[in-house]
Structure formats: structure tokens, C-alpha cells
Design an enzyme around this catalytic site. Sequence first.
Site, PDB file in Angstrom:
ATOM      1  N   TYR A  48      -4.787  11.063  11.428  1.00 25.94           N
ATOM      2  CA  TYR A  48      -4.641  12.176  10.491  1.00 25.94           C
ATOM      3  C   TYR A  48      -4.286  11.659   9.090  1.00 25.94           C
ATOM      4  O   TYR A  48      -4.865  12.070   8.080  1.00 25.94           O
ATOM      5  CB  TYR A  48      -3.560  13.165  10.972  1.00 25.94           C
ATOM      6  CG  TYR A  48      -3.144  14.089   9.847  1.00 25.94           C
ATOM      7  CD1 TYR A  48      -4.007  15.080   9.407  1.00 25.94           C
ATOM      8  CD2 TYR A  48      -1.930  13.908   9.177  1.00 25.94           C
ATOM      9  CE1 TYR A  48      -3.666  15.891   8.331  1.00 25.94           C
ATOM     10  CE2 TYR A  48      -1.585  14.712   8.102  1.00 25.94           C
ATOM     11  CZ  TYR A  48      -2.458  15.700   7.679  1.00 25.94           C
ATOM     12  OH  TYR A  48      -2.132  16.489   6.606  1.00 25.94           O
ATOM     13  N   GLN A 151       3.836  20.434  -5.763  1.00 23.26           N
ATOM     14  CA  GLN A 151       2.376  20.663  -5.786  1.00 23.26           C
ATOM     15  C   GLN A 151       2.048  21.947  -5.037  1.00 23.26           C
ATOM     16  O   GLN A 151       2.591  22.221  -3.971  1.00 23.26           O
ATOM     17  CB  GLN A 151       1.657  19.477  -5.126  1.00 23.26           C
ATOM     18  CG  GLN A 151       0.150  19.671  -4.962  1.00 23.26           C
ATOM     19  CD  GLN A 151      -0.221  20.278  -3.611  1.00 23.26           C
ATOM     20  OE1 GLN A 151       0.429  20.031  -2.616  1.00 23.26           O
ATOM     21  NE2 GLN A 151      -1.281  21.085  -3.593  1.00 23.26           N
ATOM     22  N   HIS A 301      -8.667  12.894  -4.320  1.00 25.60           N
ATOM     23  CA  HIS A 301      -7.954  13.271  -3.095  1.00 25.60           C
ATOM     24  C   HIS A 301      -7.924  12.105  -2.098  1.00 25.60           C
ATOM     25  O   HIS A 301      -7.906  12.305  -0.886  1.00 25.60           O
ATOM     26  CB  HIS A 301      -8.601  14.508  -2.457  1.00 25.60           C
ATOM     27  CG  HIS A 301      -7.607  15.474  -1.865  1.00 25.60           C
ATOM     28  ND1 HIS A 301      -7.064  16.520  -2.550  1.00 25.60           N
ATOM     29  CD2 HIS A 301      -7.040  15.528  -0.629  1.00 25.60           C
ATOM     30  CE1 HIS A 301      -6.228  17.196  -1.766  1.00 25.60           C
ATOM     31  NE2 HIS A 301      -6.185  16.603  -0.590  1.00 25.60           N
TER      32      HIS A 301
HETATM   33  C1  LIG Z   1      -2.132  12.899   4.832  1.00 27.05           C
HETATM   34  C2  LIG Z   1      -2.469  13.350   3.434  1.00 27.05           C
HETATM   35  C3  LIG Z   1      -2.236  14.665   3.080  1.00 27.05           C
HETATM   36  C4  LIG Z   1      -2.511  15.090   1.768  1.00 27.05           C
HETATM   37  N1  LIG Z   1      -2.192  16.373   1.426  1.00 27.05           N
HETATM   38  C5  LIG Z   1      -2.310  16.747   0.133  1.00 27.05           C
HETATM   39  C6  LIG Z   1      -1.794  18.010  -0.282  1.00 27.05           C
HETATM   40  O1  LIG Z   1      -1.211  18.750   0.494  1.00 27.05           O
HETATM   41  N2  LIG Z   1      -1.966  18.343  -1.594  1.00 27.05           N
HETATM   42  C7  LIG Z   1      -2.589  17.526  -2.500  1.00 27.05           C
HETATM   43  O2  LIG Z   1      -2.711  17.869  -3.673  1.00 27.05           O
HETATM   44  N3  LIG Z   1      -3.046  16.312  -2.120  1.00 27.05           N
HETATM   45  C8  LIG Z   1      -2.912  15.901  -0.836  1.00 27.05           C
HETATM   46  N4  LIG Z   1      -3.332  14.658  -0.467  1.00 27.05           N
HETATM   47  C9  LIG Z   1      -3.935  13.762  -1.469  1.00 27.05           C
HETATM   48  C10 LIG Z   1      -2.876  12.930  -2.170  1.00 27.05           C
HETATM   49  O3  LIG Z   1      -2.045  13.712  -2.971  1.00 27.05           O
HETATM   50  C11 LIG Z   1      -3.494  11.851  -3.063  1.00 27.05           C
HETATM   51  O4  LIG Z   1      -4.393  12.465  -3.965  1.00 27.05           O
HETATM   52  C12 LIG Z   1      -4.218  10.754  -2.293  1.00 27.05           C
HETATM   53  O5  LIG Z   1      -3.597  10.477  -1.060  1.00 27.05           O
HETATM   54  C13 LIG Z   1      -4.233   9.491  -3.146  1.00 27.05           C
HETATM   55  O6  LIG Z   1      -5.032   8.502  -2.588  1.00 27.05           O
HETATM   56  P1  LIG Z   1      -4.485   7.289  -1.685  1.00 27.05           P
HETATM   57  O7  LIG Z   1      -4.159   7.927  -0.341  1.00 27.05           O
HETATM   58  O8  LIG Z   1      -5.643   6.381  -1.625  1.00 27.05           O
HETATM   59  O9  LIG Z   1      -3.271   6.721  -2.338  1.00 27.05           O
HETATM   60  C14 LIG Z   1      -3.079  14.199   0.844  1.00 27.05           C
HETATM   61  C15 LIG Z   1      -3.308  12.871   1.210  1.00 27.05           C
HETATM   62  C16 LIG Z   1      -3.006  12.441   2.484  1.00 27.05           C
HETATM   63  C17 LIG Z   1      -3.230  11.008   2.829  1.00 27.05           C
END
Ligand SMILES: Cc1cc2nc3c(=O)[nH]c(=O)nc-3n(C[C@H](O)[C@H](O)[C@H](O)COP(=O)(O)O)c2cc1C
Length: 419
Positions: A48, A151, A301
Site C-alpha cells: 500500500y 493537507q 503524487h
Molecule cells: C501512502 C501514501 C499516501 C499518500 N496520501 C496522500 C494524501 O492523502 N494527500 C496528498 O496530498 N498526497 C498524498 N500522497 C502523496 C505525497 O504527499 C507525496 O506527494 C508523494 O509521496 C511524494 O513522492 P515520494 O513518495 O516519491 O516521496 C501519498 C503518498 C503515499 C506514499
Amino acid sequence: MHDMTAKQAAVSPVGQHPHFQKHHRRFPTTAWLRRRAPSNVPLFAFEYGDTGAGNDVGIGHNWAAFDAVEIVPRYGVMPSLPPVDVKLFGRSYAAPIGVAPMGGPSLVWPGADLLMAKAAQRARIPYTLSVAGGATIEQAAEAAPDVFWLQLYRFWHDDHKIGFDLVRRGQAAGAKVLALTLDVPVRTTRSRETYAGLAHEFRPNVRMIWEMMVRPKWMFALLRNGYPRFATIGDYAPAGASTNEIIAYARARMGGAFSWEEVKRYRDAWKGPMAVKGILHPKDAEKAVALGIDGIWVSNHGGRQIEALTPSIDVLPAIVAAVGKKATVILDSGVRSGQDVMRALALGADAAFAGKSFLWAVGALGDDGPDYLINLYIDELRASLGQIGARTLAEARAATIRHPGAIEFAAQSRPRRSK
Ligand SMILES: Cc1cc2nc3c(=O)[nH]c(=O)nc-3n(C[C@H](O)[C@H](O)[C@H](O)COP(=O)(O)O)c2cc1C
């Protein structure tokens, strides 16, 4: 730990973690944390947190885009490691590194939200709570009073009743920055998450239960912190709702991307710095700034939406050129090292945030994970700046760079088809 003067030690928490050296021996880079995490985290939960959209190609693209950014060093100027403290939205932080918002990190490691929040507070770097996180707004604010950002996704139901209540709670709790996420207009498929049984209703099967039973550290964290739940959203669902019922409740009331008109309504409601997250086009950045938005969060994302999105680092220079003088520019998606943070700074970002690597850290090291990772990132950033001869963050921004993937929007021409 590297050479450091007493003055520099005072401005940075580098090496302050009591087990830094012990952990560094085992986990010299984030790749080692990622490798280790699945032995402590049940596979379905690891998948996940780690999955990308589709077949994961977007994650590899993000990493490759960072790897392709080269910096030409200067020597003979660098007496020792540089300070990395920074001002973001008018507040001082110890480093230009932050925790990106994540929904459901407590599934990857029970209690992960507050572990990350407390570590960020200790290190004085930004911590962003996702509205889909496992801690409430009030809990996150208590754990990270000086560095807590919030957020939000788009809760459109009943003319944004929940959305504006979340704004009110964030404001009352003292969130320093509000970020609206724009880049999840639709739900897409993450194959590893789907195959792990988490994209639809959560029904633990025998395989999942077995995976939990043979991960004693994870089970212990579960016993201490309780079953993962969507704490903030759960406050709006009927009392006693199960996790599946909370998810169903939220899905019926949220979704879609904020329109610019809605962004403006939230802008008017939020008294304080506000960012939009998921921006990849300079025109969208300009539009947001024209509406009074203070921060542009450049992100795809983390490769979790669709694989075809451009890596955020490749559009960063164009976005900085468009709005960098008027807005704070944050970058995430693919950050795995202090070196990557330096690349983002060199390309004009004010700070770089990380998501998945915090989950790898907590999976590999449990309670110690987030503190260790922050120390590692700061240590690597300072060493990287030292290596290129940058005495300040501003000097890193002036470095000579080769960035073959950079997108030049003005030069984009569309092939035209004759009818
Ligand atoms: C498990 C998971 C859940 C995430 N949930 C959200 C969220 O609820 N809201 C959001 O804006 N971004 C969410 N993101 C994206 C992160 O904020 C971020 O943009 C991203 O993880 C950055 O890339 P990286 O994982 O390569 O560092 C999520 C990322 C992951 C890994």
C-alpha cells in the site's frame, strides 16, 4: 558524522540522534531502509505504502529524472559543512526538507502519523498531516505545534460543509500552512495496492492475518497504538463506524479536483499561508498565485496517480521561472536523498518534501525511523552542498546544472494532423 564546527552543530540536528551511527551502518541510504521494511511490515501494508500507479513505471521515472540532474562543483571555497536552516512562508525551519502528507501511514506502521509528527517537531522541519491520516488535526497539532501543516482533499458534499469545518479546525489547532491537493481528480488503479486487497473493501484474509502474525514488531506497534483508522474523517462519520464504513462515508462526500473558484473560496476562508499541491504546469501555478495562493507544491503524487505524468523535477525550472519570485515553491515526488534535495534547491525549489521514504524508515526502524531519516537527509544535504562548494543554500541555487529532462513550455509544439 562529518566534521562540524560548534556553531554549525547548533543550527542543525545532524548527528544528534543517539543511535545515528548504529543505524547509519545498517542503512547508509534510503534504499537500504526500503529493502529492510518488508521484513517488519506485513506485505499487504508495505505494498500500500510503496506502490505506484499502474505498473509502477511513474516511480522509476521520478527517480531517473532526479538521477539525470547533474551539478558542476566549484572547489577551493568551502571551509566546512554549510548551514541549511531556511525560512518557508515566513517561518524558520532547520532544513529545507519536509514530510509530505500521506493517507493511511498507520496501516504501514501503527502510530506512524504521530511518530513522523514528533520527529519533525524535534528536528524543526515541516510535517504535513493528510486529511486521510491516522491522527486527528488536534493530535497532530499537539505533537508538532511549531511545524504542523494541514493537507485537504475536496469534501464537496453539502456545499463543502466538512471541508470548511476542517479549515476551521486546522485554524483553531494552529496549522502553519494549508495545502489543497489538486492532483487526484479521479481514482486510478495502483496494481500492488489492488492485488494486496486494499483498493476495495478491506477484508483481512488468512494470508493477511498470517503476514501480521509473523511480524512481531508490527504486531507490538499495533497493540500499543490500536487498529489504524482514518481519525480526522472518522470524526464526521456516525459514531462507532468501522474503518470500512468511514471509508464509504468519506467516498460518498469527497472526490474530484478543486476548481479555481473553490480554491478561491478556501483562500478566503483560510487566514494564513496556503499552498496548492500537485501542480505540474506553469500556467496553473500562475493561476493559483493570481488567486492569492502563497505556495506552489510541485508534485506528481509520487507516481501514485498515473504513470504518464511528467516527473515534477522536470517542470520545476519552468514553474520557478513563472512564479518563483511571488510564491514559495515546494517540490516532491522521487526524493530519496539529501543529494536529491540539493538538486531540487539548485533548480529553484525552496524546499523538497518526501513521502514514501518516511514509510520505509518507519518500517525498517519502527519508532526510530523518522528521526533517523531526517538526520540522514540533513547530513546528506550538507555533505552534498559541501561537495559542490556551496557555502549557503543561495549558492546551491546558483550552481551550474545539466538537466536534460527539463521541459521548456514555450518550445512545446503540438503535431497537427490534417483532416
Ligand atoms: C501512502 C501514501 C499516501 C499518500 N496520501 C496522500 C494524501 O492523502 N494527500 C496528498 O496530498 N498526497 C498524498 N500522497 C502523496 C505525497 O504527499 C507525496 O506527494 C508523494 O509521496 C511524494 O513522492 P515520494 O513518495 O516519491 O516521496 C501519498 C503518498 C503515499 C506514499
